[in-house]
Design a protein around this motif. Structure first.
Motif, PDB file in Angstrom:
ATOM      1  N   ARG A 139      30.673  18.344   4.004  1.00 56.10           N
ATOM      2  CA  ARG A 139      30.036  19.051   2.881  1.00 56.10           C
ATOM      3  C   ARG A 139      30.432  18.415   1.548  1.00 56.10           C
ATOM      4  O   ARG A 139      29.609  18.255   0.644  1.00 56.10           O
ATOM      5  CB  ARG A 139      30.409  20.534   2.901  1.00 56.10           C
ATOM      6  N   ASP A 140      31.707  18.029   1.424  1.00 55.43           N
ATOM      7  CA  ASP A 140      32.178  17.380   0.181  1.00 55.43           C
ATOM      8  C   ASP A 140      31.484  16.041  -0.029  1.00 55.43           C
ATOM      9  O   ASP A 140      31.026  15.727  -1.131  1.00 55.43           O
ATOM     10  CB  ASP A 140      33.694  17.141   0.234  1.00 55.43           C
ATOM     11  N   LEU A 141      31.429  15.257   1.047  1.00 54.87           N
ATOM     12  CA  LEU A 141      30.770  13.953   0.958  1.00 54.87           C
ATOM     13  C   LEU A 141      29.311  14.157   0.551  1.00 54.87           C
ATOM     14  O   LEU A 141      28.779  13.424  -0.293  1.00 54.87           O
ATOM     15  CB  LEU A 141      30.858  13.221   2.305  1.00 54.87           C
ATOM     16  N   ALA A 142      28.672  15.172   1.121  1.00 52.06           N
ATOM     17  CA  ALA A 142      27.264  15.441   0.805  1.00 52.06           C
ATOM     18  C   ALA A 142      27.106  15.754  -0.685  1.00 52.06           C
ATOM     19  O   ALA A 142      26.185  15.246  -1.333  1.00 52.06           O
ATOM     20  CB  ALA A 142      26.739  16.579   1.670  1.00 52.06           C
ATOM     21  N   TYR A 143      28.012  16.550  -1.235  1.00 56.40           N
ATOM     22  CA  TYR A 143      27.926  16.837  -2.681  1.00 56.40           C
ATOM     23  C   TYR A 143      28.071  15.567  -3.510  1.00 56.40           C
ATOM     24  O   TYR A 143      27.333  15.345  -4.470  1.00 56.40           O
ATOM     25  CB  TYR A 143      28.976  17.873  -3.110  1.00 56.40           C
ATOM     26  N   ASP A 144      29.027  14.725  -3.122  1.00 58.91           N
ATOM     27  CA  ASP A 144      29.222  13.452  -3.853  1.00 58.91           C
ATOM     28  C   ASP A 144      27.938  12.634  -3.841  1.00 58.91           C
ATOM     29  O   ASP A 144      27.538  12.058  -4.858  1.00 58.91           O
ATOM     30  CB  ASP A 144      30.319  12.598  -3.198  1.00 58.91           C
ATOM     31  N   LEU A 145      27.304  12.582  -2.678  1.00 54.47           N
ATOM     32  CA  LEU A 145      26.098  11.756  -2.544  1.00 54.47           C
ATOM     33  C   LEU A 145      24.927  12.354  -3.311  1.00 54.47           C
ATOM     34  O   LEU A 145      24.094  11.622  -3.842  1.00 54.47           O
ATOM     35  CB  LEU A 145      25.740  11.558  -1.074  1.00 54.47           C
ATOM     36  N   LEU A 146      24.881  13.681  -3.407  1.00 56.87           N
ATOM     37  CA  LEU A 146      23.817  14.304  -4.201  1.00 56.87           C
ATOM     38  C   LEU A 146      24.005  13.960  -5.671  1.00 56.87           C
ATOM     39  O   LEU A 146      23.043  13.705  -6.397  1.00 56.87           O
ATOM     40  CB  LEU A 146      23.793  15.822  -3.984  1.00 56.87           C
ATOM     41  N   GLU A 147      25.266  13.913  -6.116  1.00 60.89           N
ATOM     42  CA  GLU A 147      25.549  13.469  -7.490  1.00 60.89           C
ATOM     43  C   GLU A 147      25.043  12.040  -7.682  1.00 60.89           C
ATOM     44  O   GLU A 147      24.366  11.721  -8.649  1.00 60.89           O
ATOM     45  CB  GLU A 147      27.070  13.462  -7.756  1.00 60.89           C
ATOM     46  N   ARG A 148      25.413  11.199  -6.727  1.00 58.91           N
ATOM     47  CA  ARG A 148      25.102   9.774  -6.848  1.00 58.91           C
ATOM     48  C   ARG A 148      23.610   9.501  -6.808  1.00 58.91           C
ATOM     49  O   ARG A 148      23.132   8.549  -7.419  1.00 58.91           O
ATOM     50  CB  ARG A 148      25.776   9.036  -5.694  1.00 58.91           C
ATOM     51  N   THR A 149      22.878  10.307  -6.069  1.00 61.78           N
ATOM     52  CA  THR A 149      21.443  10.061  -5.935  1.00 61.78           C
ATOM     53  C   THR A 149      20.628  10.933  -6.888  1.00 61.78           C
ATOM     54  O   THR A 149      19.400  10.983  -6.801  1.00 61.78           O
ATOM     55  CB  THR A 149      20.974  10.310  -4.479  1.00 61.78           C
ATOM     56  N   GLY A 150      21.320  11.614  -7.807  1.00 58.41           N
ATOM     57  CA  GLY A 150      20.612  12.384  -8.824  1.00 58.41           C
ATOM     58  C   GLY A 150      19.991  13.667  -8.307  1.00 58.41           C
ATOM     59  O   GLY A 150      19.017  14.173  -8.870  1.00 58.41           O
ATOM     60  N   LEU A 151      20.547  14.219  -7.234  1.00 61.53           N
ATOM     61  CA  LEU A 151      19.964  15.429  -6.638  1.00 61.53           C
ATOM     62  C   LEU A 151      20.867  16.656  -6.766  1.00 61.53           C
ATOM     63  O   LEU A 151      20.535  17.722  -6.232  1.00 61.53           O
ATOM     64  CB  LEU A 151      19.675  15.192  -5.147  1.00 61.53           C
ATOM     65  N   ALA A 152      21.987  16.504  -7.476  1.00 61.72           N
ATOM     66  CA  ALA A 152      22.971  17.596  -7.502  1.00 61.72           C
ATOM     67  C   ALA A 152      22.347  18.912  -7.975  1.00 61.72           C
ATOM     68  O   ALA A 152      22.649  19.987  -7.446  1.00 61.72           O
ATOM     69  CB  ALA A 152      24.154  17.215  -8.385  1.00 61.72           C
ATOM     70  N   ALA A 153      21.420  18.818  -8.949  1.00 65.37           N
ATOM     71  CA  ALA A 153      20.821  20.034  -9.496  1.00 65.37           C
ATOM     72  C   ALA A 153      19.913  20.734  -8.479  1.00 65.37           C
ATOM     73  O   ALA A 153      19.548  21.890  -8.651  1.00 65.37           O
ATOM     74  CB  ALA A 153      20.028  19.699 -10.755  1.00 65.37           C
ATOM     75  N   HIS A 154      19.573  20.018  -7.413  1.00 67.31           N
ATOM     76  CA  HIS A 154      18.642  20.575  -6.425  1.00 67.31           C
ATOM     77  C   HIS A 154      19.328  20.901  -5.103  1.00 67.31           C
ATOM     78  O   HIS A 154      18.671  21.168  -4.099  1.00 67.31           O
ATOM     79  CB  HIS A 154      17.509  19.575  -6.170  1.00 67.31           C
ATOM     80  N   ALA A 155      20.667  20.867  -5.105  1.00 63.47           N
ATOM     81  CA  ALA A 155      21.443  20.989  -3.858  1.00 63.47           C
ATOM     82  C   ALA A 155      21.051  22.200  -3.024  1.00 63.47           C
ATOM     83  O   ALA A 155      20.998  22.127  -1.791  1.00 63.47           O
ATOM     84  CB  ALA A 155      22.935  21.033  -4.183  1.00 63.47           C
ATOM     85  N   ASP A 156      20.755  23.323  -3.684  1.00 67.75           N
ATOM     86  CA  ASP A 156      20.531  24.568  -2.935  1.00 67.75           C
ATOM     87  C   ASP A 156      19.062  24.889  -2.710  1.00 67.75           C
ATOM     88  O   ASP A 156      18.720  25.930  -2.152  1.00 67.75           O
ATOM     89  CB  ASP A 156      21.243  25.733  -3.643  1.00 67.75           C
ATOM     90  N   LYS A 157      18.189  23.977  -3.149  1.00 70.43           N
ATOM     91  CA  LYS A 157      16.762  24.166  -2.851  1.00 70.43           C
ATOM     92  C   LYS A 157      16.498  23.864  -1.383  1.00 70.43           C
ATOM     93  O   LYS A 157      17.196  23.036  -0.781  1.00 70.43           O
ATOM     94  CB  LYS A 157      15.922  23.179  -3.668  1.00 70.43           C
TER      95      LYS A 157
END
Ligand SMILES: Nc1ncnc2c1ncn2[C@@H]1O[C@H](COP(=O)(O)OP(=O)(O)OP(=O)(O)O)[C@@H](O)[C@H]1O
Ligand SMILES: [Mg+2]
Length: 248
Positions: free
Chosen positions: A120-138
């Motif tokens: 889950r932590d790695l997934a959050y890091d990758l969402l940051e890196r790919t510009g998707l962090a704001a959409h994580a819970d969609k």
């Protein structure tokens, strides 16, 4: 570049579908850290080649070495665990799962015995890196096409690949969006991952590829820098009558 270790080595790969040799005696080498583009007109055999590399198909003939190991007879999972990641031409996330959950699945798939909290932590890091962090819970089905492509790359990166295969991740993007995707691939390369990508958008190939392999009718017809291959008469003739602007 040639002093770097070899990450992928295809030797005479072929794939037959009934009467059609979709991939015919394809050989190439990819060195560590290199960004290699595979281009060619529609139906040239690019996606079939990627399916041979990732293990979706077994070759009719030929061998494949990944990071020094012969993986010709190995499964998708085994290749993934060795360090081969893949994003698909047709994006297919789990639509009802959240964006974050989709990437977490990639992280769990990539490492047998991975722990859920770390995934889950790695997934959050990758969402940051790919510009998707704001959409994580969609839910994944709520994403736009550009965001879908980013998710596809994030899911592939979650398997922590050493070599990343990308099949037309820029297709359908507007030029400004494609430029963002180019930056993303650059940052992937910057983190030490070798990238092999299929792409029809020539400016993207020119900007990203260290070396280009050109396929036509299942065969490799040229290999070299972008400049070299786009001036190769055989390549020009393979593209004649297509809508692709080779000298872009
Ligand atoms: N599973 C399959 N069964 C039979 N024929 C197939 C299969 N997959 C691909 N082909 C055929 O093999 C050839 C190469 O297809 P492939 O999808 O690899 O081309 P491509 O270079 O990726 O094309 P595009 O640029 O349109 O994505 C085509 O003639 C295609 O119709
Ligand atoms: Mg294809």
């Amino acid at each position: 570049m040639s002093a770097a270790p070899v990450v992928l080595k295809a030797e005479g790969l072929s794939k037959r579908f009934g009467g059609l040799l979709a991939v015919q005696n394809v050989s190439f080498t990819q060195f560590a850290g290199e960004v290699l583009a595979v281009i060619g007109p529609n139906g040239a055999g690019k996606t079939t080649l990627l399916n041979l590399l990732s293990g979706v198909y077994r070759p009719t003939a030929g061998r494949l070495h990944l990071l020094g190991q012969d993986v010709t007879d190995q499964s998708i999972e085994h290749r993934c665990h060795l360090g081969l990641g893949r994003a698909f031409q047709i994006v297919r996330p789990f639509p009802e799962m959240t964006v974050h959950e989709n990437v977490t699945v990639g992280a769990l798939f990539g490492k047998p015995g991975a722990n859920l909290a770390q995934a889950r932590d790695l997934a959050y890091d990758l969402l940051e890196r790919t510009g998707l962090a704001a959409h994580a819970d969609k839910a994944a089905h709520e994403l736009t096409l550009l965001q879908d492509k980013r998710l596809e790359v994030a899911r592939a990166l979650a398997t922590q690949p050493k070599v990343l295969l990308l099949d037309e991740v820029m297709a359908g993007l507007r030029p400004a969006e494609a430029q963002e995707a180019v930056q993303l691939v650059r940052s992937v390369q910057g983190s030490g991952i070798s990238v092999l990508f299929i792409e029809h958008i020539m400016p993207v190939v020119r900007d990203l590829a260290d070396r280009v392999v050109v396929m036509d009718q299942g065969q490799v017809i040229a290999e070299g820098t972008y400049r070299e291959v786009t001036r190769n008469p055989q390549v020009v003739s393979a593209y004649l009558g297509t809508e692709t602007e080779l000298q872009a």
